[in-house]
Write an enzyme that holds these catalytic residues in place. Structure first.
Site, PDB file in Angstrom:
ATOM      1  N   GLY A 249     -90.276 -36.435  -8.076  1.00 34.19           N
ATOM      2  CA  GLY A 249     -90.342 -35.305  -7.157  1.00 34.19           C
ATOM      3  C   GLY A 249     -91.157 -35.612  -5.916  1.00 34.19           C
ATOM      4  O   GLY A 249     -90.809 -35.188  -4.797  1.00 34.19           O
ATOM      5  N   ASP A 250     -92.251 -36.353  -6.086  1.00 37.07           N
ATOM      6  CA  ASP A 250     -93.073 -36.761  -4.948  1.00 37.07           C
ATOM      7  C   ASP A 250     -92.276 -37.670  -4.011  1.00 37.07           C
ATOM      8  O   ASP A 250     -92.379 -37.577  -2.791  1.00 37.07           O
ATOM      9  CB  ASP A 250     -94.332 -37.490  -5.424  1.00 37.07           C
TER      10      ASP A 250
END
Length: 305
Positions: A249-250
Site C-alpha cells: 500500500g505504501d
C-alpha cells in the site's frame, strides 16, 4: 520535494523458516533487516522512481541509528527528531508458509520532541507535498496529525494522509490531496460490512463529501479504485506471485504521488501506483524500479462511473 512523516517507524525483521514448531527449536533459512514504517517505505520507493524525497519523523536508540544509516545508504535524506524516551521498535515478520507478524510497541515521545517535528515543517515551500503515514503513537495527543497538517497549510504545501480511524476522519476537513484506505479499513471507518464494488464506491464518495480530494481504494487481487468528484476508475492487478504483504500500500502511494511530482497526470499516477504496489507484493523487499516499469505496461484502467 515530497516529505514523508513516519511517527512510529520500525526495523522490519523478516525471518523465513521451512516449518514453524511452536514450543520447539526453529532454524531460520534466511533473514532480512529493513528500515520500516509507512512513510519510510514511501520514501524508499520514491527514490527508486527518481522523485525527490526527504524522510522525517521520530527515531531513537541503536535501532534508530540502523534506520538512519540504511536510508543514507540508499541516498535518501533523513531529518528525524531524535527521542530520549526509548528505542525505535522492531517488527517481526515470520514467514512459514503463511505469515505471522509481531509488532513492537513504539517509544514514548515527549511533548518537546513532538513540538520539534512540527517546527521542522517550517522548511516547507509552496508546491511541496507531505505524506503523513501510519498510526498515531499513544504518547502523542489525539490532534497531532492536525497540528502537522496546519503547519503544512501555513507553508503552502499539500498533504496526503494514509492512516485509519479517527485520525483519518479528523484530517478530512483539511482537504487532503489523497487518502488511500483499503476495503477493510473503509468498512471499519464507517462501521459497516462492505460486500460489493458499488458499496465501496458509495463509501469512497462519502470520504469526498467529508473533504478528501481523491480517494484511492486498494482491493488486493480485485485491483484498485480511484474516485474523484465526478468520475470513478478501476485498475486491474497485473499477474504475479505474491511474496510479500509489507509495504504494498505504501508503494502504491509512492507510485501515485511520485508520478504526479514528475509531471504525470492522474491516470498515469493511478497506473504507476497500482504497478508499484503490485511490484512490491511480488518482491522480497520493496520493489525495484525495473519491475515497476515492467508491470506498469500490464495495468489497464477503465472508467466505471
Amino acid at each position: 520535494m515530497i516529505y514523508t512523516l513516519t511517527l512510529n517507524p520500525s526495523i522490519d525483521y523478516i525471518v523465513e523458516v521451512d516449518r514453524l514448531q511452536l514450543g520447539g527449536l526453529n532454524r531460520m533459512n534466511r533473514d532480512l533487516k529493513l528500515p520500516g514504517g509507512k512513510g519510510i517505505n514511501v520514501s524508499r520507493i520514491l527514490k527508486r522512481l527518481g522523485a525527490d524525497t526527504t524522510a522525517m519523523g521520530f527515531l531513537g536508540g541503536f535501532t534508530g541509528d540502523f534506520i538512519e544509516e540504511a536510508l543514507h545508504n540508499e541516498g535518501i535524506p533523513a531529518d528525524f527528531v531524535r527521542i530520549r524516551g526509548g528505542e525505535t521498535r522492531i517488527n517481526i515478520k515470520l514467514k512459514h508458509g503463511g505469515e505471522t507478524e509481531i509488532n513492537g510497541t513504539g517509544p514514548v515521545i515527549a511533548p518537546g520532541e513532538a513540538d520539534a517535528l512540527v517546527e521542522k515543517l517550517s522548511v516547507l515551500k509552496e508546491g511541496d507535498l507531505v505524506i503523513l503515514a501510519g498510526s498515531l503513537p499513544s504518547s502523542l495527543p489525539a490532534d497531532y496529525y492536525e497540528q502537522l497538517i496546519k503547519m503544512c497549510q501555513k507553508q503552502g504545501a499539500k498533504f496526503v494522509i494514509d492512516t485509519t480511524g479517527e485520525p483519518l476522519r479528523r484530517a478530512l476537513p483539511y482537504h487532503p490531496l489523497l487518502v488511500k484506505p483499503n476495503h477493510h479499513e473503509l468498512a471499519e471507518l464507517f462501521g459497516v460490512v462492505i460486500e460489493t464494488r458499488e458499496q465501496l464506491i458509495a463509501y469512497g464518495r462519502k470520504l469526498l463529501e467529508e473533504g478528501a480530494q481523491h480517494v484511492l481504494i486498494s482491493m488486493a487481487a480485485e485491483g484498485a479504485l480511484l474516485i474523484g468528484d465526478n468520475e470513478v476508475f478501476h485498475a486491474n492487478v497485473p499477474p504475479g506471485k505474491v511474496r510479500n504483504s509489507v509495504g504494498a500500500g505504501d508503494s502504491m502511494i509512492a507510485g501515485f504521488t511520485g508520478t504526479l511530482a514528475l509531471g504525470g497526470d492522474f491516470m498515469e499516477a493511478f497506473r504507476a501506483g497500482v504497478a508499484s504496489g503490485s511490484a512490491t507484493a511480488f518482491s522480497d523487499d520493496l520493489a525495484e524500479r525495473s519491475l515497476i516499469e515492467e508491470l506498469r505496461a500490464k495495468v489497464s484502467i477503465e472508467k466505471i462511473g
